[in-house]
Write a protein that holds these residues in place. Structure first.
Motif, PDB file in Angstrom:
ATOM      1  N   MET A 127       0.809  -1.219   0.000  1.00  0.00           N
ATOM      2  CA  MET A 127       0.000   0.000   0.000  1.00  0.00           C
ATOM      3  C   MET A 127       0.844   1.271   0.000  1.00  0.00           C
ATOM      4  N   GLY A 128       1.792   1.309  -0.925  1.00  0.00           N
ATOM      5  CA  GLY A 128       2.573   2.525  -1.098  1.00  0.00           C
ATOM      6  C   GLY A 128       3.670   2.724  -0.077  1.00  0.00           C
ATOM      7  N   GLU A 129       3.887   1.737   0.796  1.00  0.00           N
ATOM      8  CA  GLU A 129       4.955   1.883   1.774  1.00  0.00           C
ATOM      9  C   GLU A 129       5.948   0.739   1.645  1.00  0.00           C
ATOM     10  N   LEU A 130       7.198   1.048   1.976  1.00  0.00           N
ATOM     11  CA  LEU A 130       8.202   0.008   2.052  1.00  0.00           C
ATOM     12  C   LEU A 130       8.103  -0.609   3.443  1.00  0.00           C
ATOM     13  N   ILE A 131       7.773  -1.898   3.468  1.00  0.00           N
ATOM     14  CA  ILE A 131       7.589  -2.534   4.774  1.00  0.00           C
ATOM     15  C   ILE A 131       8.910  -3.060   5.299  1.00  0.00           C
ATOM     16  N   GLU A 132       9.684  -3.647   4.393  1.00  0.00           N
ATOM     17  CA  GLU A 132      10.889  -4.306   4.871  1.00  0.00           C
ATOM     18  C   GLU A 132      11.850  -4.543   3.717  1.00  0.00           C
ATOM     19  N   GLU A 133      13.160  -4.453   3.999  1.00  0.00           N
ATOM     20  CA  GLU A 133      14.155  -4.720   2.968  1.00  0.00           C
ATOM     21  C   GLU A 133      15.298  -5.478   3.596  1.00  0.00           C
ATOM     22  N   GLY A 134      15.905  -6.410   2.853  1.00  0.00           N
ATOM     23  CA  GLY A 134      17.040  -7.117   3.415  1.00  0.00           C
ATOM     24  C   GLY A 134      17.529  -8.187   2.470  1.00  0.00           C
ATOM     25  N   ARG A 135      18.486  -9.015   2.941  1.00  0.00           N
ATOM     26  CA  ARG A 135      18.955 -10.106   2.101  1.00  0.00           C
ATOM     27  C   ARG A 135      17.779 -11.023   1.799  1.00  0.00           C
ATOM     28  N   THR A 136      17.721 -11.485   0.572  1.00  0.00           N
ATOM     29  CA  THR A 136      16.574 -12.258   0.128  1.00  0.00           C
ATOM     30  C   THR A 136      16.331 -13.472   1.022  1.00  0.00           C
ATOM     31  N   GLU A 137      17.421 -14.149   1.331  1.00  0.00           N
ATOM     32  CA  GLU A 137      17.318 -15.360   2.139  1.00  0.00           C
ATOM     33  C   GLU A 137      16.678 -15.049   3.486  1.00  0.00           C
ATOM     34  N   ARG A 138      17.147 -13.950   4.053  1.00  0.00           N
ATOM     35  CA  ARG A 138      16.652 -13.555   5.369  1.00  0.00           C
ATOM     36  C   ARG A 138      15.171 -13.155   5.291  1.00  0.00           C
ATOM     37  N   ILE A 139      14.837 -12.366   4.257  1.00  0.00           N
ATOM     38  CA  ILE A 139      13.446 -11.931   4.115  1.00  0.00           C
ATOM     39  C   ILE A 139      12.519 -13.127   4.001  1.00  0.00           C
ATOM     40  N   PHE A 140      12.946 -14.112   3.246  1.00  0.00           N
ATOM     41  CA  PHE A 140      12.051 -15.250   3.041  1.00  0.00           C
ATOM     42  C   PHE A 140      12.043 -16.210   4.228  1.00  0.00           C
ATOM     43  N   LYS A 141      13.182 -16.264   4.932  1.00  0.00           N
ATOM     44  CA  LYS A 141      13.234 -17.219   6.041  1.00  0.00           C
ATOM     45  C   LYS A 141      12.812 -16.613   7.367  1.00  0.00           C
ATOM     46  N   ALA A 142      13.204 -15.339   7.540  1.00  0.00           N
ATOM     47  CA  ALA A 142      12.898 -14.738   8.840  1.00  0.00           C
ATOM     48  C   ALA A 142      12.438 -13.304   8.692  1.00  0.00           C
ATOM     49  N   PRO A 143      11.274 -13.115   8.073  1.00  0.00           N
ATOM     50  CA  PRO A 143      10.794 -11.733   7.939  1.00  0.00           C
ATOM     51  C   PRO A 143      10.603 -11.109   9.313  1.00  0.00           C
ATOM     52  N   ARG A 144      10.930  -9.824   9.376  1.00  0.00           N
ATOM     53  CA  ARG A 144      10.809  -9.181  10.687  1.00  0.00           C
ATOM     54  C   ARG A 144       9.419  -8.608  10.898  1.00  0.00           C
ATOM     55  N   ASP A 145       8.768  -8.276   9.791  1.00  0.00           N
ATOM     56  CA  ASP A 145       7.455  -7.658   9.929  1.00  0.00           C
ATOM     57  C   ASP A 145       6.375  -8.700   9.709  1.00  0.00           C
ATOM     58  N   LYS A 146       5.334  -8.627  10.522  1.00  0.00           N
ATOM     59  CA  LYS A 146       4.227  -9.570  10.441  1.00  0.00           C
ATOM     60  C   LYS A 146       3.605  -9.567   9.039  1.00  0.00           C
ATOM     61  N   ARG A 147       3.513  -8.339   8.430  1.00  0.00           N
ATOM     62  CA  ARG A 147       2.851  -8.218   7.132  1.00  0.00           C
ATOM     63  C   ARG A 147       3.671  -8.901   6.040  1.00  0.00           C
ATOM     64  N   THR A 148       5.007  -8.782   6.151  1.00  0.00           N
ATOM     65  CA  THR A 148       5.862  -9.463   5.188  1.00  0.00           C
ATOM     66  C   THR A 148       5.634 -10.966   5.292  1.00  0.00           C
ATOM     67  N   GLU A 149       5.595 -11.440   6.493  1.00  0.00           N
ATOM     68  CA  GLU A 149       5.409 -12.876   6.715  1.00  0.00           C
ATOM     69  C   GLU A 149       4.075 -13.331   6.132  1.00  0.00           C
ATOM     70  N   ASP A 150       3.037 -12.541   6.389  1.00  0.00           N
ATOM     71  CA  ASP A 150       1.717 -12.889   5.853  1.00  0.00           C
ATOM     72  C   ASP A 150       1.740 -12.979   4.334  1.00  0.00           C
ATOM     73  N   TYR A 151       2.426 -12.009   3.710  1.00  0.00           N
ATOM     74  CA  TYR A 151       2.455 -11.999   2.253  1.00  0.00           C
ATOM     75  C   TYR A 151       3.227 -13.201   1.726  1.00  0.00           C
ATOM     76  N   ILE A 152       4.394 -13.443   2.314  1.00  0.00           N
ATOM     77  CA  ILE A 152       5.255 -14.504   1.821  1.00  0.00           C
ATOM     78  C   ILE A 152       4.618 -15.869   2.013  1.00  0.00           C
ATOM     79  N   THR A 153       3.911 -16.007   3.095  1.00  0.00           N
ATOM     80  CA  THR A 153       3.276 -17.302   3.326  1.00  0.00           C
ATOM     81  C   THR A 153       1.922 -17.386   2.640  1.00  0.00           C
ATOM     82  N   GLY A 154       1.619 -16.360   1.880  1.00  0.00           N
ATOM     83  CA  GLY A 154       0.414 -16.436   1.049  1.00  0.00           C
ATOM     84  C   GLY A 154      -0.862 -16.164   1.792  1.00  0.00           C
TER      85      GLY A 154
END
Lengths: 291, 294, 304
Positions: A261-288
């Motif tokens: 929604m127009g905001e950057l939620i989180e940025e980092g190494r790809t592996e880390r983002i996919f394995k250990a997202p720090r933000d709940k919303r990132t996790e929700d998106y990645i896990t579908g």
């Protein structure tokens, strides 16, 4: 212009002392995340405090995000999250849409590209772009690749020919088209057309290549070829790729940024983002769970 | 350097693009300037409503009512022909013709539209007028009836192609919705598609009308040329365009007659201008109604 | 079996009475026949014009008719000077209207910011297209013949016809430019091409066939116009061929008009007018057919 810089510095100050007060998340230009990748290199492109409006509607809110040289950064997020809007700012393609407004700074090698002092055409030679749908010109294959050289004032026929061949090779298309350079580019398959567009982009020798969902209209085999190509190209170029396909982001990128929604939620190494997202919303998106 | 050149080119194109507007304004200025003396002399009311047009008599009389009425009569007659034929052809093309028929019929309509007006005029003079005269035992073949028929034929392709455009903008879903409740094709056509394309079709009719009233060579050759108020469709008449074209050659520059002819042209221009603006407004509303931006 | 039938019968279907349906079908048949008749009328008109003018016109045309000047007070000889005059006038008009028309279309589609300027210009183009041709004639008479002092000449006539052709060329070019996909403009700009380079090297070449169609259509229109040249260029008889842009000319459409309304030998003149009409008709119709052909071919390649 100057005012926004002052504002921005104020923001920086605030941010440094009271991280909790900053609305937007913090990209690597803040170099505070301590991920091993960043030490020792300055971001090639650095967006600072970017707000973007279509008319009165705010499409991007306070984006702070940097892109490292010779890395692939993927930007992911659901449709309408502003990811395509964002990368079009990086070579000022947003200016083609009337009634838009950009606030904040975008630095290329430390110099701001958003102001009138920077020539859009010059900028786009350095920051190339590959689009969602292959968009070859209705010209021959050769002319398509040579086009960028021509408009940049190259007249030496031999030099152009050499560059065209070179670019087609780099784009892994040479083998398929070397016998029909004089045929219309519109006769190529979708995947070949997209690689032709990449070759056309490479011929201008950009420093950064923006990929705006380059595989959105391609079959899996063509997609695979483009992804291989991206991995090859990152040895020389800074690559930013927008994709809605998370597997693709995981396969090709070194770093990943998640927009919502127009905001950057989180940025980092790809592996880390996919394995250990720090933000709940990132996790929700990645896990579908949404999107 | 590069940017300066870019800006220069943009200014150049901007200037050139204003040519159409400049010509339009130029036309208005020229017409007003040359027409004003006659309005000052005769007075607009006497000019527009005067029933005698004797520009070369002594003293001259400049009443253009006979010319205006002549234009209205022949245009009205043309509408009787071009509205049903034009709209009917458009409906046929849209509703009944398959792709193969369309590939032949659309060019036929376009080619009919491109026949020069002088050829229509000639055809009316040497073929249609004598034939009508013999068949209906008319005192004179060059009259309102003949002119209306020829103008109607000329305006038919204009009406047909614009109406066909309008029909093609009607979304498919309308038709499907109508079929889905059990209407047959004719009912769908008359109750759903024609009303939906209605304002587009009226644009077509207005532009056809505009074409007919502004037509010059045909009426010059076929209308008969007598500047009296018509009382039947078998009377010869002199529509506004014919008066300008026929008399301009003989009117001394700057004379009252000359000014009067420009004044007729001004009236004619204003009439077509109103038609065109009306067509523009209606078609804009039509596009909005169907949710089309362009 | 039985149970099925009774089940259907117990729920009576909503249907119109049989007579109503029959009537409905009949209305449709009559309606469609009427539409077909309307369409057929167009074909009939075109056929009648071509048939009658062709029938009598062919009799008048021979090699001498095409290559000689009129003789014996317009009762014999050919119409060659009128053909040549029409070519000059048409060529002049296109030379004037083509650059202006394409430039306007480029501005309207490529440069102009959205808003009132575009609307104003679009409305003026549409209105210019609707101005009666005789009004163009008066404008040309006042501005080119008198004010600019070109006199009754090829150049006055060409400029007047050019203004008339302008809206045709603008609309056709605009349509062709709009049909060029936005994506290839973006591709060009993204390679660092400036806007003008993009227009010149990508957009205009892609739109060329469409622009060409517009130009050819306007050639047909201009060649057949009479009213605008009545007071600006045309003469019933000029000795020899025009030798400068400032000479009066004979022109085919005006020649037909003059033959039918002036002179003293109606019979002979009508025969020549038939021949001239056939030449003009053939010229204009073949030009339109070429334009239509190019467009249809173009549409096919776009789809492929």
């Amino acid at each position: 212009m100057h005012d926004t810089m002052v504002d921005y510095e104020k923001q920086m100050g605030l941010e440094n002392f009271h991280p909790s007060l900053v609305k937007g998340p913090v990209g690597i230009n803040m170099n505070s995340l301590g991920e091993a990748d960043l030490f020792g290199s300055e971001p090639k492109i650095d967006a600072r405090g970017v707000n973007f409006y279509y008319g009165s509607k705010k499409a991007l809110n306070n984006i702070n995000l940097g892109f490292l040289p010779r890395r692939v950064t993927a930007i992911i997020g659901p449709s309408g999250c502003g990811k395509s809007t964002f990368i079009r700012l990086l070579n000022r393609m947003h200016e083609l849409v009337p009634g838009t407004r950009l606030e904040g700074e975008i630095l290329l090698d430390g110099l701001d590209i958003t102001g009138p002092a920077c020539d859009a055409a010059e900028l786009r030679k350095r920051v190339g772009m590959v689009f969602q749908k292959p968009n070859p010109f209705p010209k021959t294959i050769f002319e398509n690749v040579a086009y960028g050289l021509e408009v940049n004032g190259v007249t030496d026929k031999e030099l152009i020919r050499g560059k065209v061949i070179d670019s087609l090779k780099k784009a892994a298309l040479w083998g398929e088209v070397k016998d029909r350079l004089k045929d219309s580019a519109l006769g190529l398959s979708g995947g070949q057309q997209q690689r032709l567009c990449i070759a056309r982009c490479l011929a201008v020798e950009p420093e950064v290549i923006l990929f705006d969902e380059p595989c959105a209209s391609l079959d899996p085999i063509s997609t695979g070829k483009i992804e291989e190509l991206i991995l090859e190209l990152k040895k020389e170029y800074t690559i930013i790729i927008v994709t809605h396909n998370m597997q693709q982001a995981a396969r090709v990128s070194d770093r990943t940024a998640f927009f919502l929604m127009g905001e950057l939620i989180e940025e980092g190494r790809t592996e880390r983002i996919f394995k250990a997202p720090r933000d709940k919303r990132t996790e929700d998106y990645i896990t579908g769970r949404f999107g | 350097m590069n940017r300066k050149k870019e800006r220069l080119i943009k200014y150049l194109f901007t200037t050139l693009a204003f040519a159409s507007l400049a010509f339009l304004i130029g036309i208005v200025l020229v017409l007003f300037k040359e027409a004003l003396p006659i309005f000052a002399k005769v007075g607009p009311k006497a000019f527009l409503l005067g029933e005698s047009w004797y520009p070369t008599a002594e003293p001259p009389e400049f009443g253009i009512l006979p010319l205006i009425l002549a234009s209205l009569w022949v245009t009205a007659g043309a509408l009787v022909i071009c509205v049903p034929l034009g709209v009917g052809s458009a409906l046929y093309l849209h509703e009944l013709a398959g792709p193969r028929q369309r590939a032949v019929l659309k060019p036929v309509i376009e080619i009919l539209a491109s026949v020069p007006s002088i050829v229509y005029g000639f055809f009316g003079m040497v073929i249609l007028a004598p034939w009508l005269q013999d068949t209906f035992e008319l005192p004179i073949g060059l009259c309102v009836l003949t002119t209306s028929i020829i103008l109607g034929v000329m305006a038919t392709p204009t009406v047909a192609s614009i109406a066909e455009d309008a029909l093609s903008y009607v979304p498919r879903s309308f038709r499907e919705a109508s079929f889905a409740v059990g209407a047959d094709r004719w009912q769908t056509l008359t109750k759903v598609i024609i009303p939906a394309a209605g304002s587009g079709i009226s644009t077509a009719i207005i532009l056809g009308m505009s074409r007919a009233i502004g037509e010059t060579m045909t009426v010059l050759m076929v209308a008969g040329g007598s500047a009296v108020i018509p009382s039947s469709i078998f009377d010869p008449v002199r529509p506004m365009t014919a008066a300008i074209a026929a008399e301009m050659g003989e009117a001394p520059v700057g004379s009252e007659h000359y000014n009067a002819l420009f004044a007729i042209a001004l009236i004619l221009f204003l009439i077509t201008f109103v038609f065109n603006i009306a067509a523009e407004l209606i078609s804009r509303r039509f596009r909005l109604k169907l949710g089309l931006s362009r | 079996m039985n149970t099925h039938e009774s089940a259907i019968a117990s729920v009576p279907p909503v249907r119109q009475p049989a007579r109503g349906r029959k009537k409905r079908g009949l209305t449709q048949k009559i309606g469609f026949a009427a539409l077909a008749a309307c369409m057929a009328a167009n074909i009939f008109f075109l056929g009648a014009i071509i048939f009658f003018i062709g029938l009598k016109g062919l009799g008048a045309i021979n090699w001498a008719f095409l290559t000689q000047a009129p003789r014996d007070a317009m009762t014999a000889g050919g119409v060659a000077p009128a053909i040549v005059g029409t070519l000059y006038l048409t060529l002049g008009a296109i030379m004037f209207a083509l650059p202006l028309g394409v430039a306007s279309a480029v501005y309207l589609t490529e440069y102009s910011p959205k808003g009132w300027i575009v609307n104003l210009l679009r409305v003026s183009v549409n209105n210019l297209a609707g101005v009666p041709s005789v009004v163009f004639g008066l404008f040309g008479l006042t501005v080119f013949v008198k004010y600019m002092g070109f006199g009754v000449s090829i150049i006055s006539g060409s400029l007047t016809l050019g203004i008339l052709a302008l809206p045709v060329i603008i609309s056709a070019s605009q349509e062709a430019l709009v049909a060029v996909p936005q994506s290839i403009r973006e591709a060009s700009l993204a390679l660092g091409a400036t806007q003008w380079e993009t227009i010149r090297k990508v957009v205009l070449p892609a739109a060329l066939p469409g622009i060409l169609t517009g130009v050819i259509l306007s050639v047909g229109r201009v060649a057949g116009e009479t009213a605008p040249i009545l007071f600006t260029a045309a003469a019933f008889y000029v000795k020899g061929y025009p030798d400068s842009p400032f000479s009066e000319v004979m022109a085919l459409p005006y020649h037909i008009y003059a033959l039918m309304t002036e002179g003293t030998h109606p019979e002979e003149q009508t025969r020549i007018a038939y021949g001239s009409s056939l030449i003009l008709l053939a010229l204009v119709l073949s030009v339109s057919m070429i334009a239509i052909f190019i467009r249809q071919r173009q549409r096919k390649t776009y789809h492929a």
